[in-house]
Each structure stands twice: as C-alpha cells, then as structure tokens.
Scaffold this motif. Structure first.
Motif, PDB file in Angstrom:
ATOM      1  N   GLU A 151       0.826  -1.209   0.000  1.00 17.04           N
ATOM      2  CA  GLU A 151       0.000   0.000   0.000  1.00 17.04           C
ATOM      3  C   GLU A 151       0.859   1.257   0.000  1.00 17.04           C
ATOM      4  N   LEU A 152       1.948   1.220   0.766  1.00 19.49           N
ATOM      5  CA  LEU A 152       2.843   2.374   0.799  1.00 19.49           C
ATOM      6  C   LEU A 152       3.479   2.618  -0.571  1.00 19.49           C
ATOM      7  N   LEU A 153       3.914   1.539  -1.222  1.00 19.14           N
ATOM      8  CA  LEU A 153       4.507   1.683  -2.547  1.00 19.14           C
ATOM      9  C   LEU A 153       3.487   2.210  -3.555  1.00 19.14           C
ATOM     10  N   ARG A 154       2.257   1.722  -3.461  1.00 13.74           N
ATOM     11  CA  ARG A 154       1.221   2.214  -4.373  1.00 13.74           C
ATOM     12  C   ARG A 154       0.969   3.710  -4.146  1.00 13.74           C
ATOM     13  N   GLU A 155       1.001   4.116  -2.878  1.00 12.40           N
ATOM     14  CA  GLU A 155       0.805   5.532  -2.563  1.00 12.40           C
ATOM     15  C   GLU A 155       1.911   6.386  -3.184  1.00 12.40           C
TER      16      GLU A 155
END
Length: 271
Positions: A9-13
């Motif tokens: 999720e952090l990478l997608r953000e």
C-alpha cells in the motif's frame, strides 16, 4: 499509535504521488508490471533489494525508504545522525565552509522542514526586527519569511514572493508526503493568498526578493545547494540557501556593511 499500512500500500501511494502507472514503474525498475501489481496488492512480499529498487525509481526519500523496509519486515538501513555528531564532522565543516564562502552575502542551512540549522552573520538581514517568538528554536524560515510578524512586512514584492514560495512548498509537501509541510502550507496560506501577483520583469534573470533593511532596499536572488549521493538521512535533507545580490547597489551595500551587518563574522548554530 497505529501501525503502518503494508509495504504494498505504501509503494502504491508513492507511485500514485509520482503519477506513474504500474507499467511505467515496472519499465523503469526492470521488472514485470504483474510483479508490481502483486507487490502492491500483497500477493507477493518483495525482497529487501526489490523494496530498495522500487523506492529508488520512485524517488522516495531515505527517511521513507526506512519506513518501507520496516513495513516489509526488514530492518532500516539508513542512519539519521545529528549534524553535530562526530560522524558528521566532515559534512558540518563543509557546510560551514560554504557559509563562509558566501560572505558578505547571506547564507543559511535549513533542514527538510525549513528549520534553520546554521547561518552566517550576513543572514541577520532576514532576522533583524522580527518578533522574538519567531526566533525561538526551531526557527522556521518559511514561517519567518511569510508571517506578518516576521520579515514579510519588509519584503517590497511580497505578493510575488508568496506566489512563488507557496506553490513550491505545496509541491514539496506532495513530493515528500510530509504532513508537517502540508500543515505549514495551510498556515502560511492563511496569512493571505498569493493573489494576482505582478508578473516578473522580463529583464530579470530570476525572481528577486526585495527587502527593506535599515533605510535601504536590498535585492537578492536565491540559490539552493544540496549534497549529492547522500546515504545519511540528515545529510540528504539539509540544504544551503544562499542569497546573492541581484543588483550592483545591493552588492556594494553588503561589501561595505551599509546593510547594517558586518561583512564577515561567526557562523551561528540554531537548534
């Protein structure tokens, strides 16, 4: 305190913040878009090298790369040593040398949140006459420059300066994902929106900052110096803000001390 979201999720953000598609990131990082998709959805747990590779191509700051590593179950690898620590002596000496080299022109060192760390004596042109509360550490130079009790009332072309620095701060907040910078931007906007600033003079080479100081009007152009290839969080986040004379009259005033400040002096630490 709530736990961080999963690493995917952090990478997608970060990918969305950089306005990249999964395919764009996959091509840059040399992996398949399917792999990027699996990492973001949690179907695949990335290795530590993969986390670092994706973070590198996303331009994630070192501080946030540590956060990604922890979210993926790995130990952080980037250190965050204070600027006054023994390990940072060479970097601090380099910064102080840059400040000395800019005299009699104002120069200062700020951190990622625009907090003042070091300044040469000529920087008093920006500190003189501001409200004492704004000089209580940490001194925030963005706040100092745009606050009604800072040196904003002495900035002749304040509307132009606001129209340049506020969008710059907003972009920085978006690029870094730092909530403090977002809050600072909201605070500074509340002091008055940029409005319809006059366009820059086509004869100028850069936007000048025109400051009234002790009976004179001084004009500066701003430059920023950062360390390249930094592997320490503190070192990556510091920047030297130098203010060079934008006209001959300002250069003469700074050389002669007519601006009210000594031509040379001690470098000061602001914590």
């Amino acid at each position: 305190m709530s736990a961080d979201p999963p690493v995917g999720e952090l990478l997608r953000e970060w990918r969305r913040r950089r306005r990249l598609s999964q395919l764009d990131l996959a091509i840059q990082a040399g992996v398949s878009s399917r792999h990027v998709s699996f990492v973001e959805t949690g179907r695949t747990m990335p290795s530590r090298p993969m986390v670092l590779r994706l973070a590198e191509h996303l331009g994630v700051p070192l501080r946030e790369r540590n956060r990604l590593l922890v979210a993926a179950g790995y130990a952080p690898i980037f250190q965050n040593r204070p600027l006054d620590s023994a390990d940072m002596a060479a970097a601090r000496e380099a910064l102080e040398g840059i400040l000395r080299g800019h005299e009699p022109n104002p120069a200062l060192v700020v951190d990622r949140r625009w907090n003042l760390l070091l300044a040469n004596s000529a920087a008093d042109v920006f500190l003189d006459g501001v409200a004492p509360a704004l000089l209580e550490p940490p001194v925030n130079m963005m706040r100092l420059g745009l606050h009604p009790d800072g040196f904003a009332p002495r900035v002749v072309n304040l509307e132009q300066v606001r129209s340049y620095f506020l969008p710059r701060l907003a972009r920085q907040a978006m690029r870094t994902g730092d909530p403090y910078l977002s809050e600072l931007h909201e605070e500074l906007v509340a002091y008055g929106p940029p409005g319809d600033a006059a366009p820059p003079d086509p004869a100028e080479i850069a936007l000048p900052i025109r400051v009234r100081h002790r009976g004179a009007e001084l004009a500066f152009i701003n430059t920023i110096t950062t360390f390249g290839a930094a592997f320490d969080i503190t070192l990556e986040e510091v920047a030297v803000e130098a203010y060079l004379p934008a006209d001959p009259a300002t250069a003469r005033a700074l050389r002669s001390g007519d601006d009210g400040a000594p031509a040379t002096g001690d470098r000061r630490t602001w914590r």
